[in-house]
Design a protein around this motif. Structure first.
Motif, PDB file in Angstrom:
ATOM      1  N   LEU A 165       2.312   4.517  12.194  1.00  0.00           N
ATOM      2  CA  LEU A 165       3.684   4.405  12.687  1.00  0.00           C
ATOM      3  C   LEU A 165       4.691   4.367  11.540  1.00  0.00           C
ATOM      4  CD1 LEU A 165       3.283   1.804  15.598  1.00  0.00           C
ATOM      5  CD2 LEU A 165       3.481   4.292  15.767  1.00  0.00           C
ATOM      6  N   VAL A 166       4.378   3.644  10.469  1.00  0.00           N
ATOM      7  CA  VAL A 166       5.300   3.571   9.329  1.00  0.00           C
ATOM      8  C   VAL A 166       5.426   4.939   8.651  1.00  0.00           C
ATOM      9  CG1 VAL A 166       5.685   2.525   7.061  1.00  0.00           C
ATOM     10  CG2 VAL A 166       4.914   1.105   8.962  1.00  0.00           C
ATOM     11  N   LYS A 167       4.314   5.645   8.508  1.00  0.00           N
ATOM     12  CA  LYS A 167       4.371   6.980   7.902  1.00  0.00           C
ATOM     13  C   LYS A 167       5.197   7.938   8.770  1.00  0.00           C
ATOM     14  CE  LYS A 167       0.230   7.144   5.002  1.00  0.00           C
ATOM     15  NZ  LYS A 167      -1.054   7.857   4.741  1.00  0.00           N
ATOM     16  N   ASN A 168       5.006   7.858  10.094  1.00  0.00           N
ATOM     17  CA  ASN A 168       5.831   8.688  10.981  1.00  0.00           C
ATOM     18  C   ASN A 168       7.307   8.358  10.819  1.00  0.00           C
ATOM     19  OD1 ASN A 168       3.547   9.924  11.986  1.00  0.00           O
ATOM     20  ND2 ASN A 168       3.495   8.743  13.888  1.00  0.00           N
ATOM     21  N   ALA A 169       7.603   7.058  10.709  1.00  0.00           N
ATOM     22  CA  ALA A 169       9.001   6.649  10.524  1.00  0.00           C
ATOM     23  C   ALA A 169       9.551   7.148   9.192  1.00  0.00           C
ATOM     24  CB  ALA A 169       9.104   5.127  10.611  1.00  0.00           C
ATOM     25  N   MET A 170       8.727   7.121   8.143  1.00  0.00           N
ATOM     26  CA  MET A 170       9.157   7.633   6.839  1.00  0.00           C
ATOM     27  C   MET A 170       9.496   9.113   6.908  1.00  0.00           C
ATOM     28  SD  MET A 170       6.296   5.618   4.547  1.00  0.00           S
ATOM     29  CE  MET A 170       6.424   6.791   3.202  1.00  0.00           C
ATOM     30  N   GLU A 171       8.687   9.879   7.617  1.00  0.00           N
ATOM     31  CA  GLU A 171       8.958  11.307   7.763  1.00  0.00           C
ATOM     32  C   GLU A 171      10.200  11.553   8.621  1.00  0.00           C
ATOM     33  OE1 GLU A 171       5.581  13.466   9.082  1.00  0.00           O
ATOM     34  OE2 GLU A 171       4.243  12.642   7.558  1.00  0.00           O
ATOM     35  N   ALA A 172      10.446  10.639   9.584  1.00  0.00           N
ATOM     36  CA  ALA A 172      11.597  10.818  10.465  1.00  0.00           C
ATOM     37  C   ALA A 172      12.922  10.576   9.742  1.00  0.00           C
ATOM     38  CB  ALA A 172      11.493   9.875  11.668  1.00  0.00           C
ATOM     39  N   VAL A 173      12.905   9.767   8.653  1.00  0.00           N
ATOM     40  CA  VAL A 173      14.153   9.423   7.958  1.00  0.00           C
ATOM     41  C   VAL A 173      14.286  10.119   6.609  1.00  0.00           C
ATOM     42  CG1 VAL A 173      14.188   7.175   9.086  1.00  0.00           C
ATOM     43  CG2 VAL A 173      13.154   7.379   6.831  1.00  0.00           C
ATOM     44  N   GLN A 174      13.357  11.006   6.279  1.00  0.00           N
ATOM     45  CA  GLN A 174      13.395  11.601   4.944  1.00  0.00           C
ATOM     46  C   GLN A 174      14.623  12.476   4.727  1.00  0.00           C
ATOM     47  OE1 GLN A 174       9.831  13.892   4.484  1.00  0.00           O
ATOM     48  NE2 GLN A 174      10.324  15.308   6.160  1.00  0.00           N
TER      49      GLN A 174
ATOM     50  N   LEU B 140       0.816  -1.206   0.000  1.00  0.00           N
ATOM     51  CA  LEU B 140       0.000   0.000   0.000  1.00  0.00           C
ATOM     52  C   LEU B 140       0.857   1.266   0.000  1.00  0.00           C
ATOM     53  CD1 LEU B 140      -2.892   1.212   0.283  1.00  0.00           C
ATOM     54  CD2 LEU B 140      -2.572   1.106   2.757  1.00  0.00           C
ATOM     55  N   LEU B 141       1.963   1.215   0.730  1.00  0.00           N
ATOM     56  CA  LEU B 141       2.823   2.403   0.857  1.00  0.00           C
ATOM     57  C   LEU B 141       3.993   2.385  -0.117  1.00  0.00           C
ATOM     58  CD1 LEU B 141       2.983   2.623   4.775  1.00  0.00           C
ATOM     59  CD2 LEU B 141       1.483   3.894   3.229  1.00  0.00           C
ATOM     60  N   ARG B 142       3.986   1.479  -1.086  1.00  0.00           N
ATOM     61  CA  ARG B 142       5.120   1.344  -1.982  1.00  0.00           C
ATOM     62  C   ARG B 142       5.410   2.633  -2.749  1.00  0.00           C
ATOM     63  NH1 ARG B 142       4.702  -3.261  -6.455  1.00  0.00           N
ATOM     64  NH2 ARG B 142       2.974  -1.871  -7.067  1.00  0.00           N
ATOM     65  N   GLY B 143       4.353   3.286  -3.222  1.00  0.00           N
ATOM     66  CA  GLY B 143       4.552   4.527  -3.974  1.00  0.00           C
ATOM     67  C   GLY B 143       5.184   5.613  -3.123  1.00  0.00           C
ATOM     68  N   GLN B 144       4.686   5.808  -1.907  1.00  0.00           N
ATOM     69  CA  GLN B 144       5.243   6.837  -1.031  1.00  0.00           C
ATOM     70  C   GLN B 144       6.677   6.505  -0.637  1.00  0.00           C
ATOM     71  OE1 GLN B 144       2.549   8.021   2.171  1.00  0.00           O
ATOM     72  NE2 GLN B 144       0.864   7.014   1.085  1.00  0.00           N
ATOM     73  N   LEU B 145       6.964   5.224  -0.398  1.00  0.00           N
ATOM     74  CA  LEU B 145       8.325   4.818  -0.042  1.00  0.00           C
ATOM     75  C   LEU B 145       9.294   5.107  -1.176  1.00  0.00           C
ATOM     76  CD1 LEU B 145       7.459   1.387   1.621  1.00  0.00           C
ATOM     77  CD2 LEU B 145       8.441   3.358   2.806  1.00  0.00           C
ATOM     78  N   THR B 146       8.850   4.852  -2.414  1.00  0.00           N
ATOM     79  CA  THR B 146       9.714   5.109  -3.567  1.00  0.00           C
ATOM     80  C   THR B 146       9.932   6.599  -3.750  1.00  0.00           C
ATOM     81  OG1 THR B 146       8.898   3.088  -4.632  1.00  0.00           O
ATOM     82  CG2 THR B 146       9.990   4.711  -6.038  1.00  0.00           C
ATOM     83  N   ALA B 147       8.865   7.385  -3.585  1.00  0.00           N
ATOM     84  CA  ALA B 147       8.980   8.830  -3.775  1.00  0.00           C
ATOM     85  C   ALA B 147       9.909   9.467  -2.753  1.00  0.00           C
ATOM     86  CB  ALA B 147       7.595   9.469  -3.703  1.00  0.00           C
ATOM     87  N   LYS B 148       9.914   8.949  -1.542  1.00  0.00           N
ATOM     88  CA  LYS B 148      10.752   9.516  -0.485  1.00  0.00           C
ATOM     89  C   LYS B 148      12.098   8.792  -0.342  1.00  0.00           C
ATOM     90  CE  LYS B 148       6.923  11.341   2.236  1.00  0.00           C
ATOM     91  NZ  LYS B 148       6.279  11.459   3.564  1.00  0.00           N
ATOM     92  N   HIS B 149      12.336   7.809  -1.218  1.00  0.00           N
ATOM     93  CA  HIS B 149      13.600   7.075  -1.207  1.00  0.00           C
ATOM     94  C   HIS B 149      13.864   6.443   0.157  1.00  0.00           C
ATOM     95  CE1 HIS B 149      14.429   8.948  -5.081  1.00  0.00           C
ATOM     96  NE2 HIS B 149      14.158  10.131  -4.528  1.00  0.00           N
ATOM     97  N   VAL B 150      12.857   5.766   0.680  1.00  0.00           N
ATOM     98  CA  VAL B 150      12.947   5.094   1.974  1.00  0.00           C
ATOM     99  C   VAL B 150      12.814   3.594   1.747  1.00  0.00           C
ATOM    100  CG1 VAL B 150      11.910   4.797   4.257  1.00  0.00           C
ATOM    101  CG2 VAL B 150      12.011   7.073   3.220  1.00  0.00           C
ATOM    102  N   ALA B 151      13.710   2.819   2.378  1.00  0.00           N
ATOM    103  CA  ALA B 151      13.670   1.360   2.266  1.00  0.00           C
ATOM    104  C   ALA B 151      12.899   0.784   3.450  1.00  0.00           C
ATOM    105  CB  ALA B 151      15.084   0.790   2.235  1.00  0.00           C
ATOM    106  N   LEU B 152      11.858   0.026   3.150  1.00  0.00           N
ATOM    107  CA  LEU B 152      11.062  -0.624   4.189  1.00  0.00           C
ATOM    108  C   LEU B 152      11.384  -2.109   4.191  1.00  0.00           C
ATOM    109  CD1 LEU B 152       8.836  -0.692   6.339  1.00  0.00           C
ATOM    110  CD2 LEU B 152       7.157  -0.916   4.505  1.00  0.00           C
TER     111      LEU B 152
END
Length: 451
Positions: free
Chosen positions: A358-367, A321-333
């Motif tokens: 929680l995953v979205k918060n973590a994505m913002e924390a590592v951007q 579900l979050l694959r697109g956002q992870l790719t856009a922010k260059h975050v590895a899950l």
């Protein structure tokens, strides 16, 4: 010569001794009866020794009895067969007393074991210690609360909480104190109550420990709910009429400016400005109403609909579900799950909502990190509870931020409402679970869900 009657032995020995003394006095110191004199003297001494030995039998019997009591040896048995009725009666009574002592000690030990089992299985932590800090008793509940093994001295609790170790020795009789204890990712608030007892002249300090973290969180959430209800009610009562009136006024002004004659162009322009202001008021009022309704979600969470689902499948769906956002922010899950299936009994939609938050918060924390990474790990903890960790390699949080992170409206992000984590904690409480955080500056943050 042996007699079966103790009294008869005593009487005969006394009579024989008297006769021997009389014979010795009759012989006197006549040189002609020197051998007889010596023989009678030796015989008399022998009779005295035997009489003393007969007398010592009773003393030795009592001495054995008293030593048994002194050294708590109640296995002793007294047998005096062939010593007469009196000694047999005495032995019988002494054996009855020993049996009574054994019965009392067995009853005492049974009561001690009974109370020890109660103390060990009671849900409240119990610690008893001497004034010098020597620990006498540490029950299982206290060991679980403090996550320690057997302790000998209260100073060994310094590693767990210096405040707790100090309080156990310095609190006054009957005093209570709240001690915060942090163990890994979990925060606990222990209610410590100390009383002093006198046991056989020795002072003993008895401390009870109780984790009231859940009660504090419940009262905190209740207070926030009450505050939110009051605020949203008052704000909605004030904003809703403003939004309605501004919308009506904007429509009237718009209709007038559309039909006005050419000669009132200046007035039309002024009315258009007024209409634009009314439209802005209406738009911002609608935004504020939406904002308030968002906060209302904190007080209107429905009861979880429990179902059984596979945790691994849920985590994989969230990653998809979050694959697109992870790719856009260059975050590895990265997902880390055990090879065997973890079946969780919970509300699937609510659990998914918490994990996505929680995953979205973590994505913002590592951007801002060159290589942002988020790890989601599912496992069974030491108490066989299903636990899910969300870890990031961001900048981390300060201790002050960790203490406030679950408070409604508080946020460490530049933009955000501050209700996501508060809502997540409420969802976990409805599941009888917990959510905790562990973070260090420049080392990242880990949120742990325990069901």
């Amino acid at each position: 010569m042996s007699f079966k009657n103790h009294k008869l032995q005593l009487v005969l020995r006394i009579l024989l001794l008297a006769v021997s003394i009389y014979a010795l006095s009759w012989v006197g110191f006549n040189p002609d009866y020197r051998s007889t004199f010596i023989g009678l003297a030796i015989f008399i001494l022998l009779q005295i020794a035997l009489l003393i030995r007969l007398y010592d039998r009773t003393n030795k019997l009592f001495l054995r009895f008293l030593n048994s009591i002194k050294y708590d040896d109640f296995t002793e048995q007294f047998y005096t067969s062939g010593e007469g009725k009196t000694l047999r009666e005495l032995s019988l009574r002494l054996n009855e007393v020993m049996d009574k002592f054994r019965e009392v000690r067995a009853e005492k030990e049974a009561h001690m074991q009974y109370f020890e089992v109660i103390v060990q299985h009671i849900g409240i932590g119990i610690i008893t210690l001497k004034p010098d800090g020597t620990i006498l008793l540490l029950n299982n509940a206290a060991k679980k609360l403090l996550k320690v093994g057997q302790l000998r001295h209260v100073q060994e609790l310094q590693a767990v909480s210096p405040q707790l170790a100090l309080g156990l020795q310095q609190l006054e009789n009957g005093e209570k104190v709240l001690v915060p204890v942090r163990q890994g990712a979990e925060q606990a608030n222990l209610s410590v109550h100390v009383i002093e007892l006198s046991v056989l002249g020795d002072r003993i300090r008895l401390a009870s420990l109780q984790n009231i973290q859940s009660e504090l969180e419940e009262k905190e959430m209740e207070a926030w709910h009450n505050l939110i209800k009051v605020l949203t009610h008052e704000i909605m009562n004030s904003v809703t009429p403003i939004a309605s009136l501004s919308a009506s006024a904007y429509e009237e002004v718009s209709s007038y400016t559309d039909t006005a004659a050419e000669e009132v162009t200046l007035l039309r322009e002024e009315l258009a400005d007024i209409g634009q202001c009314l439209h802005t008021i209406n738009r911002r009022s609608d935004g504020l109403i939406y904002f308030v309704n968002d906060f209302r979600n904190l007080t209107t969470i429905s009861v979880p609909q429990l179902t059984h689902f596979n945790v691994t499948e849920l985590l994989q769906e969230i990653k998809m579900l979050l694959r697109g956002q992870l790719t856009a922010k260059h975050v590895a899950l990265q997902l880390e799950v055990p090879p065997d299936s973890l079946i969780l009994s919970a509300d699937r939609a609510m659990t998914e909502q918490v994990l996505i938050n929680l995953v979205k918060n973590a994505m913002e924390a590592v951007q801002d990190q060159p290589e942002g990474k988020v790890l989601v790990r599912a496992y069974h903890d030491e108490r066989s509870r299903i636990s899910i960790e969300v870890t990031d390699n961001g900048h981390g949080m300060t201790p002050e931020a960790m203490a406030k992170i679950f408070i409604p409206f508080f946020t460490t992000k530049k933009s955000g409402s501050g209700i996501g984590l508060s809502l997540s904690r409420q969802i976990m409480r409805l599941h009888k679970g917990t959510i905790s955080v562990q973070s260090e500056l420049e080392k990242g943050t880990t949120f742990v869900l325990r069901f």
